[in-house]
Design an enzyme around this catalytic site. Structure first.
Site, PDB file in Angstrom:
ATOM      1  N   ILE A  13     -22.888  -3.512   4.105  1.00 15.39           N
ATOM      2  CA  ILE A  13     -23.674  -3.500   5.343  1.00 15.39           C
ATOM      3  C   ILE A  13     -23.126  -2.487   6.338  1.00 15.39           C
ATOM      4  O   ILE A  13     -23.890  -1.876   7.105  1.00 15.39           O
ATOM      5  CB  ILE A  13     -23.788  -4.920   5.965  1.00 15.39           C
ATOM      6  CG1 ILE A  13     -24.920  -4.964   6.971  1.00 15.39           C
ATOM      7  CG2 ILE A  13     -22.477  -5.378   6.587  1.00 15.39           C
ATOM      8  CD1 ILE A  13     -26.276  -4.671   6.403  1.00 15.39           C
ATOM      9  N   SER A  35     -10.052  -0.527   6.987  1.00 12.74           N
ATOM     10  CA  SER A  35     -10.522  -0.820   5.636  1.00 12.74           C
ATOM     11  C   SER A  35      -9.329  -0.849   4.703  1.00 12.74           C
ATOM     12  O   SER A  35      -8.409  -0.047   4.839  1.00 12.74           O
ATOM     13  CB  SER A  35     -11.502   0.277   5.189  1.00 12.74           C
ATOM     14  OG  SER A  35     -11.760   0.134   3.808  1.00 12.74           O
ATOM     15  N   ARG A  36      -9.385  -1.785   3.761  1.00 10.42           N
ATOM     16  CA  ARG A  36      -8.303  -1.861   2.776  1.00 10.42           C
ATOM     17  C   ARG A  36      -8.493  -0.840   1.670  1.00 10.42           C
ATOM     18  O   ARG A  36      -7.626  -0.619   0.858  1.00 10.42           O
ATOM     19  CB  ARG A  36      -8.242  -3.275   2.189  1.00 10.42           C
ATOM     20  CG  ARG A  36      -8.018  -4.367   3.241  1.00 10.42           C
ATOM     21  CD  ARG A  36      -8.435  -5.725   2.731  1.00 10.42           C
ATOM     22  NE  ARG A  36      -9.769  -5.638   2.133  1.00 10.42           N
ATOM     23  CZ  ARG A  36     -10.248  -6.512   1.264  1.00 10.42           C
ATOM     24  NH1 ARG A  36      -9.527  -7.541   0.902  1.00 10.42           N
ATOM     25  NH2 ARG A  36     -11.461  -6.346   0.772  1.00 10.42           N
ATOM     26  N   LYS A  89     -23.547 -11.535  10.878  1.00  9.68           N
ATOM     27  CA  LYS A  89     -23.961 -12.900  10.597  1.00  9.68           C
ATOM     28  C   LYS A  89     -23.409 -13.344   9.244  1.00  9.68           C
ATOM     29  O   LYS A  89     -23.270 -12.496   8.371  1.00  9.68           O
ATOM     30  CB  LYS A  89     -25.479 -13.056  10.624  1.00  9.68           C
ATOM     31  CG  LYS A  89     -26.274 -12.025   9.816  1.00  9.68           C
ATOM     32  CD  LYS A  89     -26.326 -12.010   8.330  1.00  9.68           C
ATOM     33  CE  LYS A  89     -26.469 -13.178   7.477  1.00  9.68           C
ATOM     34  NZ  LYS A  89     -26.762 -12.789   6.056  1.00  9.68           N
ATOM     35  N   ASP A 167     -26.936 -17.375   2.624  1.00 14.05           N
ATOM     36  CA  ASP A 167     -26.620 -16.049   3.205  1.00 14.05           C
ATOM     37  C   ASP A 167     -27.916 -15.347   3.620  1.00 14.05           C
ATOM     38  O   ASP A 167     -28.028 -14.911   4.771  1.00 14.05           O
ATOM     39  CB  ASP A 167     -25.785 -15.202   2.227  1.00 14.05           C
ATOM     40  CG  ASP A 167     -25.493 -13.829   2.804  1.00 14.05           C
ATOM     41  OD1 ASP A 167     -24.646 -13.734   3.700  1.00 14.05           O
ATOM     42  OD2 ASP A 167     -26.150 -12.854   2.381  1.00 14.05           O
TER      43      ASP A 167
HETATM   44  P1  NAP Z   1     -19.239  -6.656   1.099  1.00 17.89           P
HETATM   45  O1  NAP Z   1     -19.730  -5.266   0.912  1.00 17.89           O
HETATM   46  O2  NAP Z   1     -19.006  -7.481  -0.113  1.00 17.89           O
HETATM   47  O3  NAP Z   1     -17.876  -6.693   1.932  1.00 17.89           O
HETATM   48  C1  NAP Z   1     -17.731  -6.040   3.148  1.00 17.89           C
HETATM   49  C2  NAP Z   1     -16.311  -5.567   3.330  1.00 17.89           C
HETATM   50  O4  NAP Z   1     -15.513  -6.613   3.860  1.00 17.89           O
HETATM   51  C3  NAP Z   1     -15.566  -5.151   2.073  1.00 17.89           C
HETATM   52  O5  NAP Z   1     -15.938  -3.882   1.623  1.00 17.89           O
HETATM   53  C4  NAP Z   1     -14.150  -5.209   2.556  1.00 17.89           C
HETATM   54  O6  NAP Z   1     -13.903  -4.061   3.340  1.00 17.89           O
HETATM   55  C5  NAP Z   1     -14.156  -6.383   3.509  1.00 17.89           C
HETATM   56  N1  NAP Z   1     -13.639  -7.588   2.867  1.00 17.89           N
HETATM   57  C6  NAP Z   1     -14.177  -8.280   1.842  1.00 17.89           C
HETATM   58  N2  NAP Z   1     -13.408  -9.353   1.551  1.00 17.89           N
HETATM   59  C7  NAP Z   1     -12.375  -9.326   2.409  1.00 17.89           C
HETATM   60  C8  NAP Z   1     -11.248 -10.152   2.613  1.00 17.89           C
HETATM   61  N3  NAP Z   1     -11.041 -11.237   1.872  1.00 17.89           N
HETATM   62  N4  NAP Z   1     -10.395  -9.835   3.602  1.00 17.89           N
HETATM   63  C9  NAP Z   1     -10.596  -8.733   4.363  1.00 17.89           C
HETATM   64  N5  NAP Z   1     -11.647  -7.903   4.210  1.00 17.89           N
HETATM   65  C10 NAP Z   1     -12.523  -8.208   3.251  1.00 17.89           C
HETATM   66  O7  NAP Z   1     -20.206  -7.485   2.053  1.00 17.89           O
HETATM   67  P2  NAP Z   1     -21.487  -7.032   2.887  1.00 17.89           P
HETATM   68  O8  NAP Z   1     -22.683  -7.133   2.031  1.00 17.89           O
HETATM   69  O9  NAP Z   1     -21.223  -5.772   3.585  1.00 17.89           O
HETATM   70  O10 NAP Z   1     -21.566  -8.259   3.910  1.00 17.89           O
HETATM   71  C11 NAP Z   1     -20.651  -8.409   4.976  1.00 17.89           C
HETATM   72  C12 NAP Z   1     -21.280  -9.328   6.015  1.00 17.89           C
HETATM   73  O11 NAP Z   1     -22.498  -8.711   6.459  1.00 17.89           O
HETATM   74  C13 NAP Z   1     -21.660 -10.708   5.471  1.00 17.89           C
HETATM   75  O12 NAP Z   1     -21.388 -11.697   6.417  1.00 17.89           O
HETATM   76  C14 NAP Z   1     -23.172 -10.591   5.209  1.00 17.89           C
HETATM   77  O13 NAP Z   1     -23.843 -11.835   5.348  1.00 17.89           O
HETATM   78  C15 NAP Z   1     -23.583  -9.625   6.306  1.00 17.89           C
HETATM   79  N6  NAP Z   1     -24.813  -8.880   5.981  1.00 17.89           N
HETATM   80  C16 NAP Z   1     -24.952  -8.257   4.776  1.00 17.89           C
HETATM   81  C17 NAP Z   1     -26.156  -7.623   4.463  1.00 17.89           C
HETATM   82  C18 NAP Z   1     -26.365  -6.896   3.154  1.00 17.89           C
HETATM   83  O14 NAP Z   1     -27.491  -6.435   2.903  1.00 17.89           O
HETATM   84  N7  NAP Z   1     -25.372  -6.747   2.316  1.00 17.89           N
HETATM   85  C19 NAP Z   1     -27.199  -7.617   5.391  1.00 17.89           C
HETATM   86  C20 NAP Z   1     -26.994  -8.205   6.632  1.00 17.89           C
HETATM   87  C21 NAP Z   1     -25.802  -8.841   6.911  1.00 17.89           C
HETATM   88  P3  NAP Z   1     -12.753  -3.015   3.021  1.00 17.89           P
HETATM   89  O15 NAP Z   1     -12.886  -2.710   1.569  1.00 17.89           O
HETATM   90  O16 NAP Z   1     -13.150  -1.875   3.884  1.00 17.89           O
HETATM   91  O17 NAP Z   1     -11.474  -3.649   3.391  1.00 17.89           O
END
Ligand code: NAP
Length: 313
Positions: A13, A35-36, A89, A167
């Site tokens: 996101i 970012s990690r 969110k 989610d």
């Molecule tokens: P994602 O790509 O799986 O993870 C986002 C980032 O969070 C990872 O790349 C990592 O960043 C960091 N992360 C993951 N696990 C972690 C941990 N245990 N400790 C510390 N950092 C961690 O997820 P996403 O889809 O972007 O979703 C993130 C949030 O946005 C969620 O709450 C989701 O509901 C919301 N969201 C997502 C979407 C969508 O379409 N995907 C849409 C709207 C809202 P680094 O590698 O940079 O450390």
């Protein structure tokens, strides 16, 4: 003058929405990332939040794009360091931690914003305005999508605290709680858990409406082919249907024009979220509406659990 902001958690996101929305805004300057694993080209990168907070006192705002479970510690550290915080969110993994974050923000005198991006979908405001003086007969949410298509390889959504089908489902609930003039509460739920997962793949919910309207929601992550993000509403003055997650609206069968009341082209969801965050920071306000998350928490409290076949990506 633009405000300096740091993005934390450079995943799906952040790359799809946060980075382009910040780049397109004159109100913001993406000044650093945490970012990690990587970062954003041309932007100073940190691999842990505390280093950023120590090194860059000039960055006043932190936007957290992590999954919900790890988010609290990051938010608490940023607030403790006197930074304004914007939360993806859902705003946390539990309601209690969200209340704690709000209390910390109030104590420190900074802004915190629990964002609900679907509330910023193009036609949600118009739906809310139309419903404001109608008597509700029924409301039905149908949110059916293919988890393999939208969440490939995302393990956290299947782990405790990852919400599973809630989610996306919480996005529907964020719209419902925005457009309805009256508060509702959950009365029954059935949650379907794959036998190899900690979170549900499908859910059906029933709500009580103060005027006795029928209210229900169905969320399902097993939908292949066409995807459905629809809210159908019947009232004493006819029907309203929001489709495509709030991007399209029809009222009594007439498709509504995709422009704001003032005729300007609609902005996207994330540019609107960042415009709101900028306004909150400028006015020193807090926006921490937890209504969508309360319904999800109630579904986990009240829901009947059904075990269904295992699910693998
Ligand atoms: P994602 O790509 O799986 O993870 C986002 C980032 O969070 C990872 O790349 C990592 O960043 C960091 N992360 C993951 N696990 C972690 C941990 N245990 N400790 C510390 N950092 C961690 O997820 P996403 O889809 O972007 O979703 C993130 C949030 O946005 C969620 O709450 C989701 O509901 C919301 N969201 C997502 C979407 C969508 O379409 N995907 C849409 C709207 C809202 P680094 O590698 O940079 O450390």
């Amino acid at each position: 003058m633009s405000m300096k902001i740091a993005l934390v958690g450079i995943g799906k996101i952040a790359r799809d929405q946060h980075v382009p929305s910040l780049a397109a805004s004159s109100e913001w300057e993406l000044a650093a990332t945490v970012s990690r694993h990587g970062g954003v080209d041309g932007v100073e990168a940190f691999d842990d939040l505390q280093s950023l907070l120590d090194a860059r006192p000039d960055i006043g705002v932190v936007s957290l794009c992590l999954p919900p479970v790890p988010r609290f510690d990051y938010a608490a550290a940023a607030l403790k360091a006197g930074r304004h915080v914007m939360l993806e969110k859902p705003p946390g993994a539990t309601l209690a931690e969200c209340h704690a974050l709000e209390a910390m923000a109030r104590e420190t005198g900074v802004s915190i914003y629990a964002t609900w991006h679907s509330r910023e979908a193009a036609q949600v405001g118009k739906a809310k305005a139309w419903l404001s003086d109608k008597r509700l007969h029924s409301l039905a949410v149908t949110w059916k999508e293919d988890v393999r298509r939208w969440h490939p390889g995302q393990e956290w959504i299947w782990q405790a605290g990852g919400l599973g089908v809630f989610d996306p489902g919480i996005n529907a609930l964020s719209i419902v709680t925005e457009i309805l003039p009256d508060p509702v509460h959950l009365t029954a739920a059935t949650l379907e858990f794959p036998e190899n997962r900690d979170t549900p793949i499908a859910a059906s919910l029933t709500f009580k409406h103060p005027h006795g309207a029928d209210m229900s929601a169905i969320f399902d992550w097993r939908q292949e082919g066409d995807q459905t993000w629809t809210i159908d509403v019947e009232t004493d003055a006819g029907s309203l249907t929001l489709t495509d997650g709030g991007a399209r609206l029809s009222i009594n069968g007439a498709i509504q024009a995709e422009t704001d009341e003032d005729g300007s082209p609609l902005q996207g969801e994330y540019p609107r979220l960042y415009a709101r965050m900028a306004a909150l920071v400028r006015s020193g306000e807090i926006d921490m509406d937890l209504a969508p998350m309360t319904h999800v928490a109630d579904a986990f409290l009240l829901g009947r659990r059904v075990t269904v076949e295992p699910f693998d990506d």
